[in-house]
Scaffold this active site. Structure first.
Site, short mmCIF file in Angstrom:
data_model
loop_
_atom_site.label_atom_id
_atom_site.label_comp_id
_atom_site.label_asym_id
_atom_site.label_seq_id
_atom_site.Cartn_x
_atom_site.Cartn_y
_atom_site.Cartn_z
NE ARG A 117 -14.07 6.75 1.65
CZ ARG A 117 -14.48 5.58 2.14
NH1 ARG A 117 -15.17 5.54 3.25
NH2 ARG A 117 -14.20 4.46 1.52
CE1 TYR A 118 -14.67 12.42 4.29
CE2 TYR A 118 -13.94 10.61 5.68
CZ TYR A 118 -14.96 11.32 5.07
OH TYR A 118 -16.25 10.92 5.24
NE ARG A 121 -11.56 13.31 8.61
CZ ARG A 121 -11.90 14.14 7.63
NH1 ARG A 121 -10.98 14.80 6.95
NH2 ARG A 121 -13.17 14.28 7.29
CB CYS A 130 -16.08 -7.83 17.53
SG CYS A 130 -15.80 -6.34 16.55
CB CYS A 134 -22.95 -5.18 16.17
SG CYS A 134 -22.06 -4.57 17.60
CB CYS A 137 -21.18 -5.52 11.87
SG CYS A 137 -19.45 -5.08 11.59
NE ARG A 139 -14.86 -1.17 8.67
CZ ARG A 139 -14.59 -0.30 9.65
NH1 ARG A 139 -14.42 -0.74 10.89
NH2 ARG A 139 -14.50 0.98 9.40
CG ASP A 298 -23.02 2.02 6.26
OD1 ASP A 298 -23.32 3.18 5.92
OD2 ASP A 298 -22.04 1.75 6.98
CG ASP A 335 -19.78 6.40 5.55
OD1 ASP A 335 -19.23 6.99 4.61
OD2 ASP A 335 -19.17 5.94 6.52
CE LYS A 342 -17.86 8.61 9.19
NZ LYS A 342 -16.55 8.37 8.56
C1 LIG Z 1 -15.48 8.09 9.11
C2 LIG Z 1 -14.20 7.99 8.46
C3 LIG Z 1 -13.16 8.87 8.78
C4 LIG Z 1 -13.31 9.96 9.81
O1 LIG Z 1 -14.24 10.90 9.43
P1 LIG Z 1 -14.57 12.11 10.39
O2 LIG Z 1 -15.73 12.79 9.74
O3 LIG Z 1 -13.35 12.93 10.49
O4 LIG Z 1 -14.93 11.51 11.72
C5 LIG Z 1 -11.98 8.74 8.09
N1 LIG Z 1 -11.81 7.80 7.13
C6 LIG Z 1 -12.80 6.95 6.79
C7 LIG Z 1 -12.56 5.96 5.71
C8 LIG Z 1 -14.02 7.01 7.45
O5 LIG Z 1 -15.00 6.15 7.12
#
Ligand SMILES: *Cc1c(COP(=O)(O)O)cnc(C)c1O
Length: 431
Positions: A117-118, A121, A130, A134, A137, A139, A298, A335, A342
């Site tokens: 997504r980002y 990372r 699990c 929870c 959850c 998911r 969520d 989110d 986020k």
């Molecule tokens: C939360 C999340 C991350 C990590 O986000 P950070 O703000 O760096 O902690 C990376 N990918 C996805 C899909 C996420 O939901």
């Protein structure tokens, strides 16, 4: 079914704890998955058994004896531990805005198990298991889904994606709970990721310290230590989850050198109170865990009864920022539905601004000003870092694509507005 026969009202009181109490495998084997075992273990006679059973058909139940032992039996209906672990028929109510996959984790997935997504990372779901399900959850759609156990082959596909995507410098292992994989399997996954030259850090998101601390064996710590730098994010939602066993585990992980963070979820009837959240965060920092995020609940299906308003979250942060240690204050985030990621929200501290002056308010309500310098000579960035007077050494640093708001702020990009794809005005003007 239960080798260790629980007598009514035993509830694992100290005298009643079996010799295997600290053996995590015992807990997994004796996890409570039916209404009957729950009643037997706790001596509680549930009032709405039929409704609960119906809920279980859609959203299964699993509680470790350890976590169940934290429930206040006398007041179970209002107990925050019970509410996080035991089904509520309201889970079957689908609210108007509920979605099955609000974060678009499946639809945004580039290969099975990976959500990219980002820019730098990825989220890598390596386990569907699990120790406790929870109730809140995110998911929830996947909870108890036997078909979702990722095989070594599936994991390999994810690893190959990371290998061929050099911008990924941070890999976030999640699930399910990655710490429920066997030591060997986890070691294999971590070793494979560790070998990828452009991966700088690995993180593990886990609820194990809160729901099954005994899983953190010395053997597991030894395996994890091989793969530093490894960040561990736990998931504590209520101060009562910080038991002696949980604290012992957190301290052992901190001693082993893992930076620890916590991701809590704001949950109606569980922790939607400034005093509870403050106490939770202060207890976490006492145990060397840095509060990382506080999540707005969520829009996943079945969570409507857990949702608070956003204003409640902002109110909680208002009670913390300035009032307690800065490192005890998590970032409150929503989110974004649709996979937007986020988004931090919080109280507003910047009240107004004019030429060279901003007006701010502090946590006490004091209104103050900050005078900006008259003589600031801004660096107009043309992205020619080699000629820059700041002399940024860009050795090995990767040029990233300019994205989002950064584009609007920059001097080297001509973009002056961002318009949604289905903006009515631009569609009309084009037509
Ligand atoms: C939360 C999340 C991350 C990590 O986000 P950070 O703000 O760096 O902690 C990376 N990918 C996805 C899909 C996420 O939901």
């Amino acid at each position: 079914m239960c080798a260790y026969e629980l007598t009514e009202d035993s509830m694992y009181n100290d005298g009643n704890k079996p010799p295997e109490w600290k053996d995590y495998k015992w807990h997994l084997k004796h996890s409570i998955t039916t209404v009957e075992t729950f009643e037997k273990a706790t001596g509680i006679k549930l009032k709405n058994k039929q409704e609960i059973k119906k809920t279980l058909e859609k959203f299964p139940l699993s509680i470790t004896p350890y976590y169940l032992s934290l429930v206040d039996k006398e007041n179970y209906e209002v107990d925050p531990i019970y509410k996080q672990a035991f089904p509520d028929p309201r889970e079957l109510r689908v609210a108007r805005n509920d979605m099955s996959d609000p974060l678009h984790e499946d639809s945004d997935s580039v290969v099975e198990g990976i959500t990219h997504r980002y820019p730098d990372r990825v989220l890598f779901t390596v386990s569907n298991k699990c120790s406790m399900y929870c109730r809140h959850c995110t998911r929830k759609r996947k909870v108890g889904d036997r078909d979702y156990i990722p095989s070594k082959k599936t994991i390999e596909k994810g690893i190959r994606y990371i290998e061929k995507t050099p911008e990924v410098r941070d890999v976030l292992l999640s699930g399910g709970d990655p710490l429920l994989l066997s030591d060997e399997y986890l070691d294999w996954i971590l070793s494979r990721i560790k070998k990828i030259p452009h991966v700088e850090v690995i993180r593990i998101g886990t609820r194990i310290p809160a729901v099954l601390p005994f899983r953190i064996t010395d053997e597991l710590v030894t395996v994890l230590k091989k793969h530093q730098p490894l960040w561990i994010n736990t998931h504590f939602n209520h101060p009562r989850e910080l038991t002696d066993s949980a604290k012992e585990v957190l301290n052992r992980l901190a001693d082993a050198g893992f930076p620890l963070g916590n991701q809590a979820v704001l949950l109606a009837g569980v922790n939607d109170c400034p005093r509870i959240i403050k106490s939770l965060m202060q207890k976490l920092v006492q145990n060397r865990v840095r509060p990382y995020y506080l999540y707005q609940c969520d829009l996943s299906k079945g969570l409507s009864h857990f949702r608070t308003t956003i204003s409640k979250g902002i109110e909680i942060i208002e009670h913390m920022r300035g009032h307690t240690s800065g490192f005890a204050v998590p970032t409150y985030v929503i989110d974004a539905p649709g996979g937007g990621g986020k988004i931090p929200v919080g109280p507003n501290y910047l009240i107004s601004w004019a030429t060279n002056k901003v007006v701010l308010r502090n946590y006490e309500g004091v209104i103050t000003t900050y005078k900006e310098p008259d003589s600031y000579e801004p660096v107009f960035c043309d992205r020619k870092c080699r000629d820059c007077k700041l002399q940024l050494n860009l050795e090995k640093a990767k040029e990233e694509e300019t994205l989002g708001l950064v584009k609007l702020l920059s001097h080297y990009d001509e973009t002056y507005s961002l318009t949604p794809q289905d903006n009515t005005r631009s569609k009309r003007n084009k037509g």
